[in-house]
Write an enzyme that holds these catalytic residues in place. Structure first.
Site, PDB file in Angstrom:
ATOM      1  CB  SER A   1      76.724  60.046  43.507  1.00 31.25           C
ATOM      2  OG  SER A   1      75.535  59.598  43.172  1.00 31.25           O
ATOM      3  CG  HIS A   2      75.851  55.432  43.205  1.00 38.00           C
ATOM      4  ND1 HIS A   2      75.041  56.568  43.562  1.00 38.00           N
ATOM      5  CD2 HIS A   2      75.403  54.603  44.386  1.00 38.00           C
ATOM      6  CE1 HIS A   2      74.549  56.611  44.664  1.00 38.00           C
ATOM      7  NE2 HIS A   2      74.872  55.586  45.409  1.00 38.00           N
TER       8      HIS A   2
ATOM      9  CB  THR B   1      70.877  56.197  52.101  1.00 38.49           C
ATOM     10  OG1 THR B   1      71.905  55.086  51.473  1.00 38.49           O
ATOM     11  CG2 THR B   1      71.801  57.317  52.631  1.00 38.49           C
TER      12      THR B   1
ATOM     13  CD  GLU C   1      74.400  62.686  43.920  1.00 35.65           C
ATOM     14  OE1 GLU C   1      74.628  63.924  43.762  1.00 35.65           O
ATOM     15  OE2 GLU C   1      74.186  61.935  42.784  1.00 35.65           O
TER      16      GLU C   1
HETATM   17  P1  NDP Z   1      68.033  62.421  43.259  1.00 32.52           P
HETATM   18  O1  NDP Z   1      67.268  63.269  44.391  1.00 32.52           O
HETATM   19  O2  NDP Z   1      69.208  63.489  42.521  1.00 32.52           O
HETATM   20  O3  NDP Z   1      66.841  62.234  42.175  1.00 32.52           O
HETATM   21  C1  NDP Z   1      65.720  61.379  42.395  1.00 32.52           C
HETATM   22  C2  NDP Z   1      64.751  61.183  41.371  1.00 32.52           C
HETATM   23  O4  NDP Z   1      64.076  62.507  41.016  1.00 32.52           O
HETATM   24  C3  NDP Z   1      65.579  60.734  39.808  1.00 32.52           C
HETATM   25  O5  NDP Z   1      64.928  60.025  39.421  1.00 32.52           O
HETATM   26  C4  NDP Z   1      65.583  62.220  39.354  1.00 32.52           C
HETATM   27  O6  NDP Z   1      65.653  62.170  37.769  1.00 32.52           O
HETATM   28  C5  NDP Z   1      64.053  62.754  39.662  1.00 32.52           C
HETATM   29  N1  NDP Z   1      64.102  64.098  39.418  1.00 32.52           N
HETATM   30  C6  NDP Z   1      65.150  65.018  39.945  1.00 32.52           C
HETATM   31  N2  NDP Z   1      64.676  66.550  39.619  1.00 32.52           N
HETATM   32  C7  NDP Z   1      63.485  66.326  39.058  1.00 32.52           C
HETATM   33  C8  NDP Z   1      62.542  67.157  38.564  1.00 32.52           C
HETATM   34  N3  NDP Z   1      62.693  68.433  38.775  1.00 32.52           N
HETATM   35  N4  NDP Z   1      61.478  66.753  37.881  1.00 32.52           N
HETATM   36  C9  NDP Z   1      61.264  65.215  37.841  1.00 32.52           C
HETATM   37  N5  NDP Z   1      62.100  64.473  38.576  1.00 32.52           N
HETATM   38  C10 NDP Z   1      63.131  64.853  38.938  1.00 32.52           C
HETATM   39  O7  NDP Z   1      68.468  61.255  43.604  1.00 32.52           O
HETATM   40  P2  NDP Z   1      68.887  60.670  45.168  1.00 32.52           P
HETATM   41  O8  NDP Z   1      70.044  61.551  45.746  1.00 32.52           O
HETATM   42  O9  NDP Z   1      67.725  60.275  46.001  1.00 32.52           O
HETATM   43  O10 NDP Z   1      69.842  59.301  44.742  1.00 32.52           O
HETATM   44  C11 NDP Z   1      70.784  59.322  43.813  1.00 32.52           C
HETATM   45  C12 NDP Z   1      71.170  57.886  43.593  1.00 32.52           C
HETATM   46  O11 NDP Z   1      71.776  56.942  44.604  1.00 32.52           O
HETATM   47  C13 NDP Z   1      69.957  56.963  43.111  1.00 32.52           C
HETATM   48  O12 NDP Z   1      70.295  56.291  41.800  1.00 32.52           O
HETATM   49  C14 NDP Z   1      69.896  55.664  43.980  1.00 32.52           C
HETATM   50  O13 NDP Z   1      69.482  54.511  43.422  1.00 32.52           O
HETATM   51  C15 NDP Z   1      71.330  55.659  44.363  1.00 32.52           C
HETATM   52  N6  NDP Z   1      71.531  55.320  45.904  1.00 32.52           N
HETATM   53  C16 NDP Z   1      71.866  53.813  45.933  1.00 32.52           C
HETATM   54  C17 NDP Z   1      71.970  53.175  47.189  1.00 32.52           C
HETATM   55  C18 NDP Z   1      72.302  51.959  47.426  1.00 32.52           C
HETATM   56  O14 NDP Z   1      72.302  51.451  48.423  1.00 32.52           O
HETATM   57  N7  NDP Z   1      73.056  51.249  46.503  1.00 32.52           N
HETATM   58  C19 NDP Z   1      71.602  53.954  48.477  1.00 32.52           C
HETATM   59  C20 NDP Z   1      71.013  55.246  48.079  1.00 32.52           C
HETATM   60  C21 NDP Z   1      71.079  55.643  47.128  1.00 32.52           C
HETATM   61  P3  NDP Z   1      67.182  62.478  36.834  1.00 32.52           P
HETATM   62  O15 NDP Z   1      68.003  61.329  37.281  1.00 32.52           O
HETATM   63  O16 NDP Z   1      66.761  62.600  35.668  1.00 32.52           O
HETATM   64  O17 NDP Z   1      67.276  64.017  37.640  1.00 32.52           O
HETATM   65  O1  PYC Z   2      74.318  56.751  48.169  1.00 32.85           O
HETATM   66  O2  PYC Z   2      73.469  56.565  50.203  1.00 32.85           O
HETATM   67  C1  PYC Z   2      74.036  56.065  48.990  1.00 32.85           C
HETATM   68  C2  PYC Z   2      74.821  54.622  48.822  1.00 32.85           C
HETATM   69  C3  PYC Z   2      74.706  53.775  49.925  1.00 32.85           C
HETATM   70  C4  PYC Z   2      75.356  52.583  49.132  1.00 32.85           C
HETATM   71  C5  PYC Z   2      75.407  52.810  48.032  1.00 32.85           C
HETATM   72  N1  PYC Z   2      75.157  54.164  47.813  1.00 32.85           N
END
Ligand code: NDP
Ligand code: PYC
Length: 338
Positions: A46-47, A159, A187
């Site tokens: 996703s990133h 987000t 995602e």
């Molecule tokens: P997830 O919900 O997939 O995961 C969140 C965290 O929970 C991760 O560290 C993951 O580790 C952990 N995790 C998941 N399942 C388990 C489990 N069963 N036990 C323990 N830990 C667990 O991520 P999001 O969808 O919330 O976010 C995805 C990405 O999007 C992130 O990297 C975030 O930085 C990025 N993002 C960037 C934005 C931006 O503005 N630049 C905005 C929003 C999001 P693991 O990876 O090992 O599964």
């Molecule tokens: O996945 O929500 C997201 C996001 C926003 C900017 C970069 N990633």
């Protein structure tokens, strides 16, 4: 969906060449391409390459300066500001990181505020090097309105992701990284592309009705904060740290100024680094390892980041699956495979 398997080198060169072809200098192209490479390597599609068309759109529209040269200044001995100069965040992060590590080691705690930057990446990439340097680290950034505050019906918070890294001596650091939304928008984009249904509670459609259809969220709907008012509170905290505290734009302000080219808006990032040896005692590392061991002794548990590390061990051998349509789009934008 047809997928093409690329080597890690090919992913990096594809990203670099595409960014160079669209107005980045080598420093900026290499920094962004490395961020994309790390995401693909760890299975965070996703990133990774998915974001390249957005990066390019921001270069083409002139919103982002592909030749930006970040400037690092010390606001106080333990507070750094990195003016990203209107460029993408990765080069700003790389530019400020050595001074942040040094300040945290010298003073026990240090903050790095990144301003005038455009962030489109996963945050774990940013705290992991700090944790590898022996520091506890927290990073967060805001985005553009994508979800309502608890009780509301209009997108207001981004987000808003937050990542936390913890050093583990000779083992890879523990890094937890999550959006304040029930799911990152990236995602949701992947789920819509691949035709996957979302878990209940992820978002609302354009009529404000709960939906598990990713496309309905994208087409005028909205995400929900994770955990109701609790995620909403975290999202608000992130707005205050990554915008209010450092003099950058809140998500609603970022959207108001954005040219809607599909690339990352202007915003800021807040990073806190703490040396655990200052307060945790001489045995802080062993003490915390005993905590992890006790936690992992509970059946069914794992550490956040374990999924990524498992992918990281495999992808140099298996390669990276890239949807053919995305690969063709990147080639059309000037990306070249080795
Ligand atoms: P997830 O919900 O997939 O995961 C969140 C965290 O929970 C991760 O560290 C993951 O580790 C952990 N995790 C998941 N399942 C388990 C489990 N069963 N036990 C323990 N830990 C667990 O991520 P999001 O969808 O919330 O976010 C995805 C990405 O999007 C992130 O990297 C975030 O930085 C990025 N993002 C960037 C934005 C931006 O503005 N630049 C905005 C929003 C999001 P693991 O990876 O090992 O599964
Ligand atoms: O996945 O929500 C997201 C996001 C926003 C900017 C970069 N990633």
């Amino acid at each position: 969906m047809t997928q093409i398997t690329l080597t890690l080198d090919a992913v990096e060169q594809l990203a670099q060449s595409c960014l160079l072809a669209n107005g980045c200098n080598a420093d900026n192209a290499n920094a962004v391409a490395d961020t994309i490479l790390q995401a693909e390597r760890d299975g965070c599609h996703s990133h990774g390459l998915l974001r390249l068309p957005g990066y390019v759109a921001a270069l083409k529209s002139g919103k982002v300066d592909g030749h930006a040269c970040p400037e690092v200044t010390a606001v106080s001995p333990s507070m750094l500001r990195v003016d990203a100069g209107g460029g993408f965040a990765p080069l700003a992060l790389n530019s400020g990181r050595p001074a942040l590590i040094e300040a945290a080691k010298t003073h026990g705690v240090a903050i790095m505020a990144i301003t005038r930057s455009h962030h489109f990446a996963a945050l774990w990439v940013e705290v992991e090097p700090l944790a590898r340097a022996g520091l506890a680290a927290l990073a967060c950034t805001a985005y553009m309105p994508a979800m309502p505050p608890a009780g509301g019906n209009k997108p207001f918070f981004g987000t808003n992701p937050m990542a936390f890294g913890w050093p583990r001596g000779t083992q890879p650091p523990m890094v937890f990284d999550m959006a304040a939304a029930a799911m990152a928008k990236g995602e949701v984009l992947v789920a819509a592309r691949d035709g996957h249904e979302l878990p209940a509670g992820t978002g609302l459609d354009r009529d404000g009705k709960p939906t598990t259809d990713a496309q309905a969220i994208i087409d005028g709907g909205m995400l929900l904060p994770f955990g109701g008012y609790k995620g909403s509170g975290i999202a608000m905290m992130i707005e205050l740290l990554a915008a209010g505290l450092i003099g950058e734009r809140f998500s609603f302000e970022a959207a108001a100024h954005d040219n809607k080219d599909g690339g990352p808006p202007r915003g800021g990032e807040f990073i806190l680094a703490i040396d655990p040896s200052r307060l945790g005692g001489d045995d802080w590392l062993a003490h915390c390892e005993s905590f992890f061991a006790a936690m992992l002794a509970i059946d069914g548990t794992r550490l956040p980041g374990d999924r990524r590390h498992a992918n990281r061990a495999q992808t140099p051998k298996t390669g990276i699956p890239v949807p053919e349509a995305l690969l063709n789009k990147i080639k059309d934008l000037g990306g070249q495979l080795p």
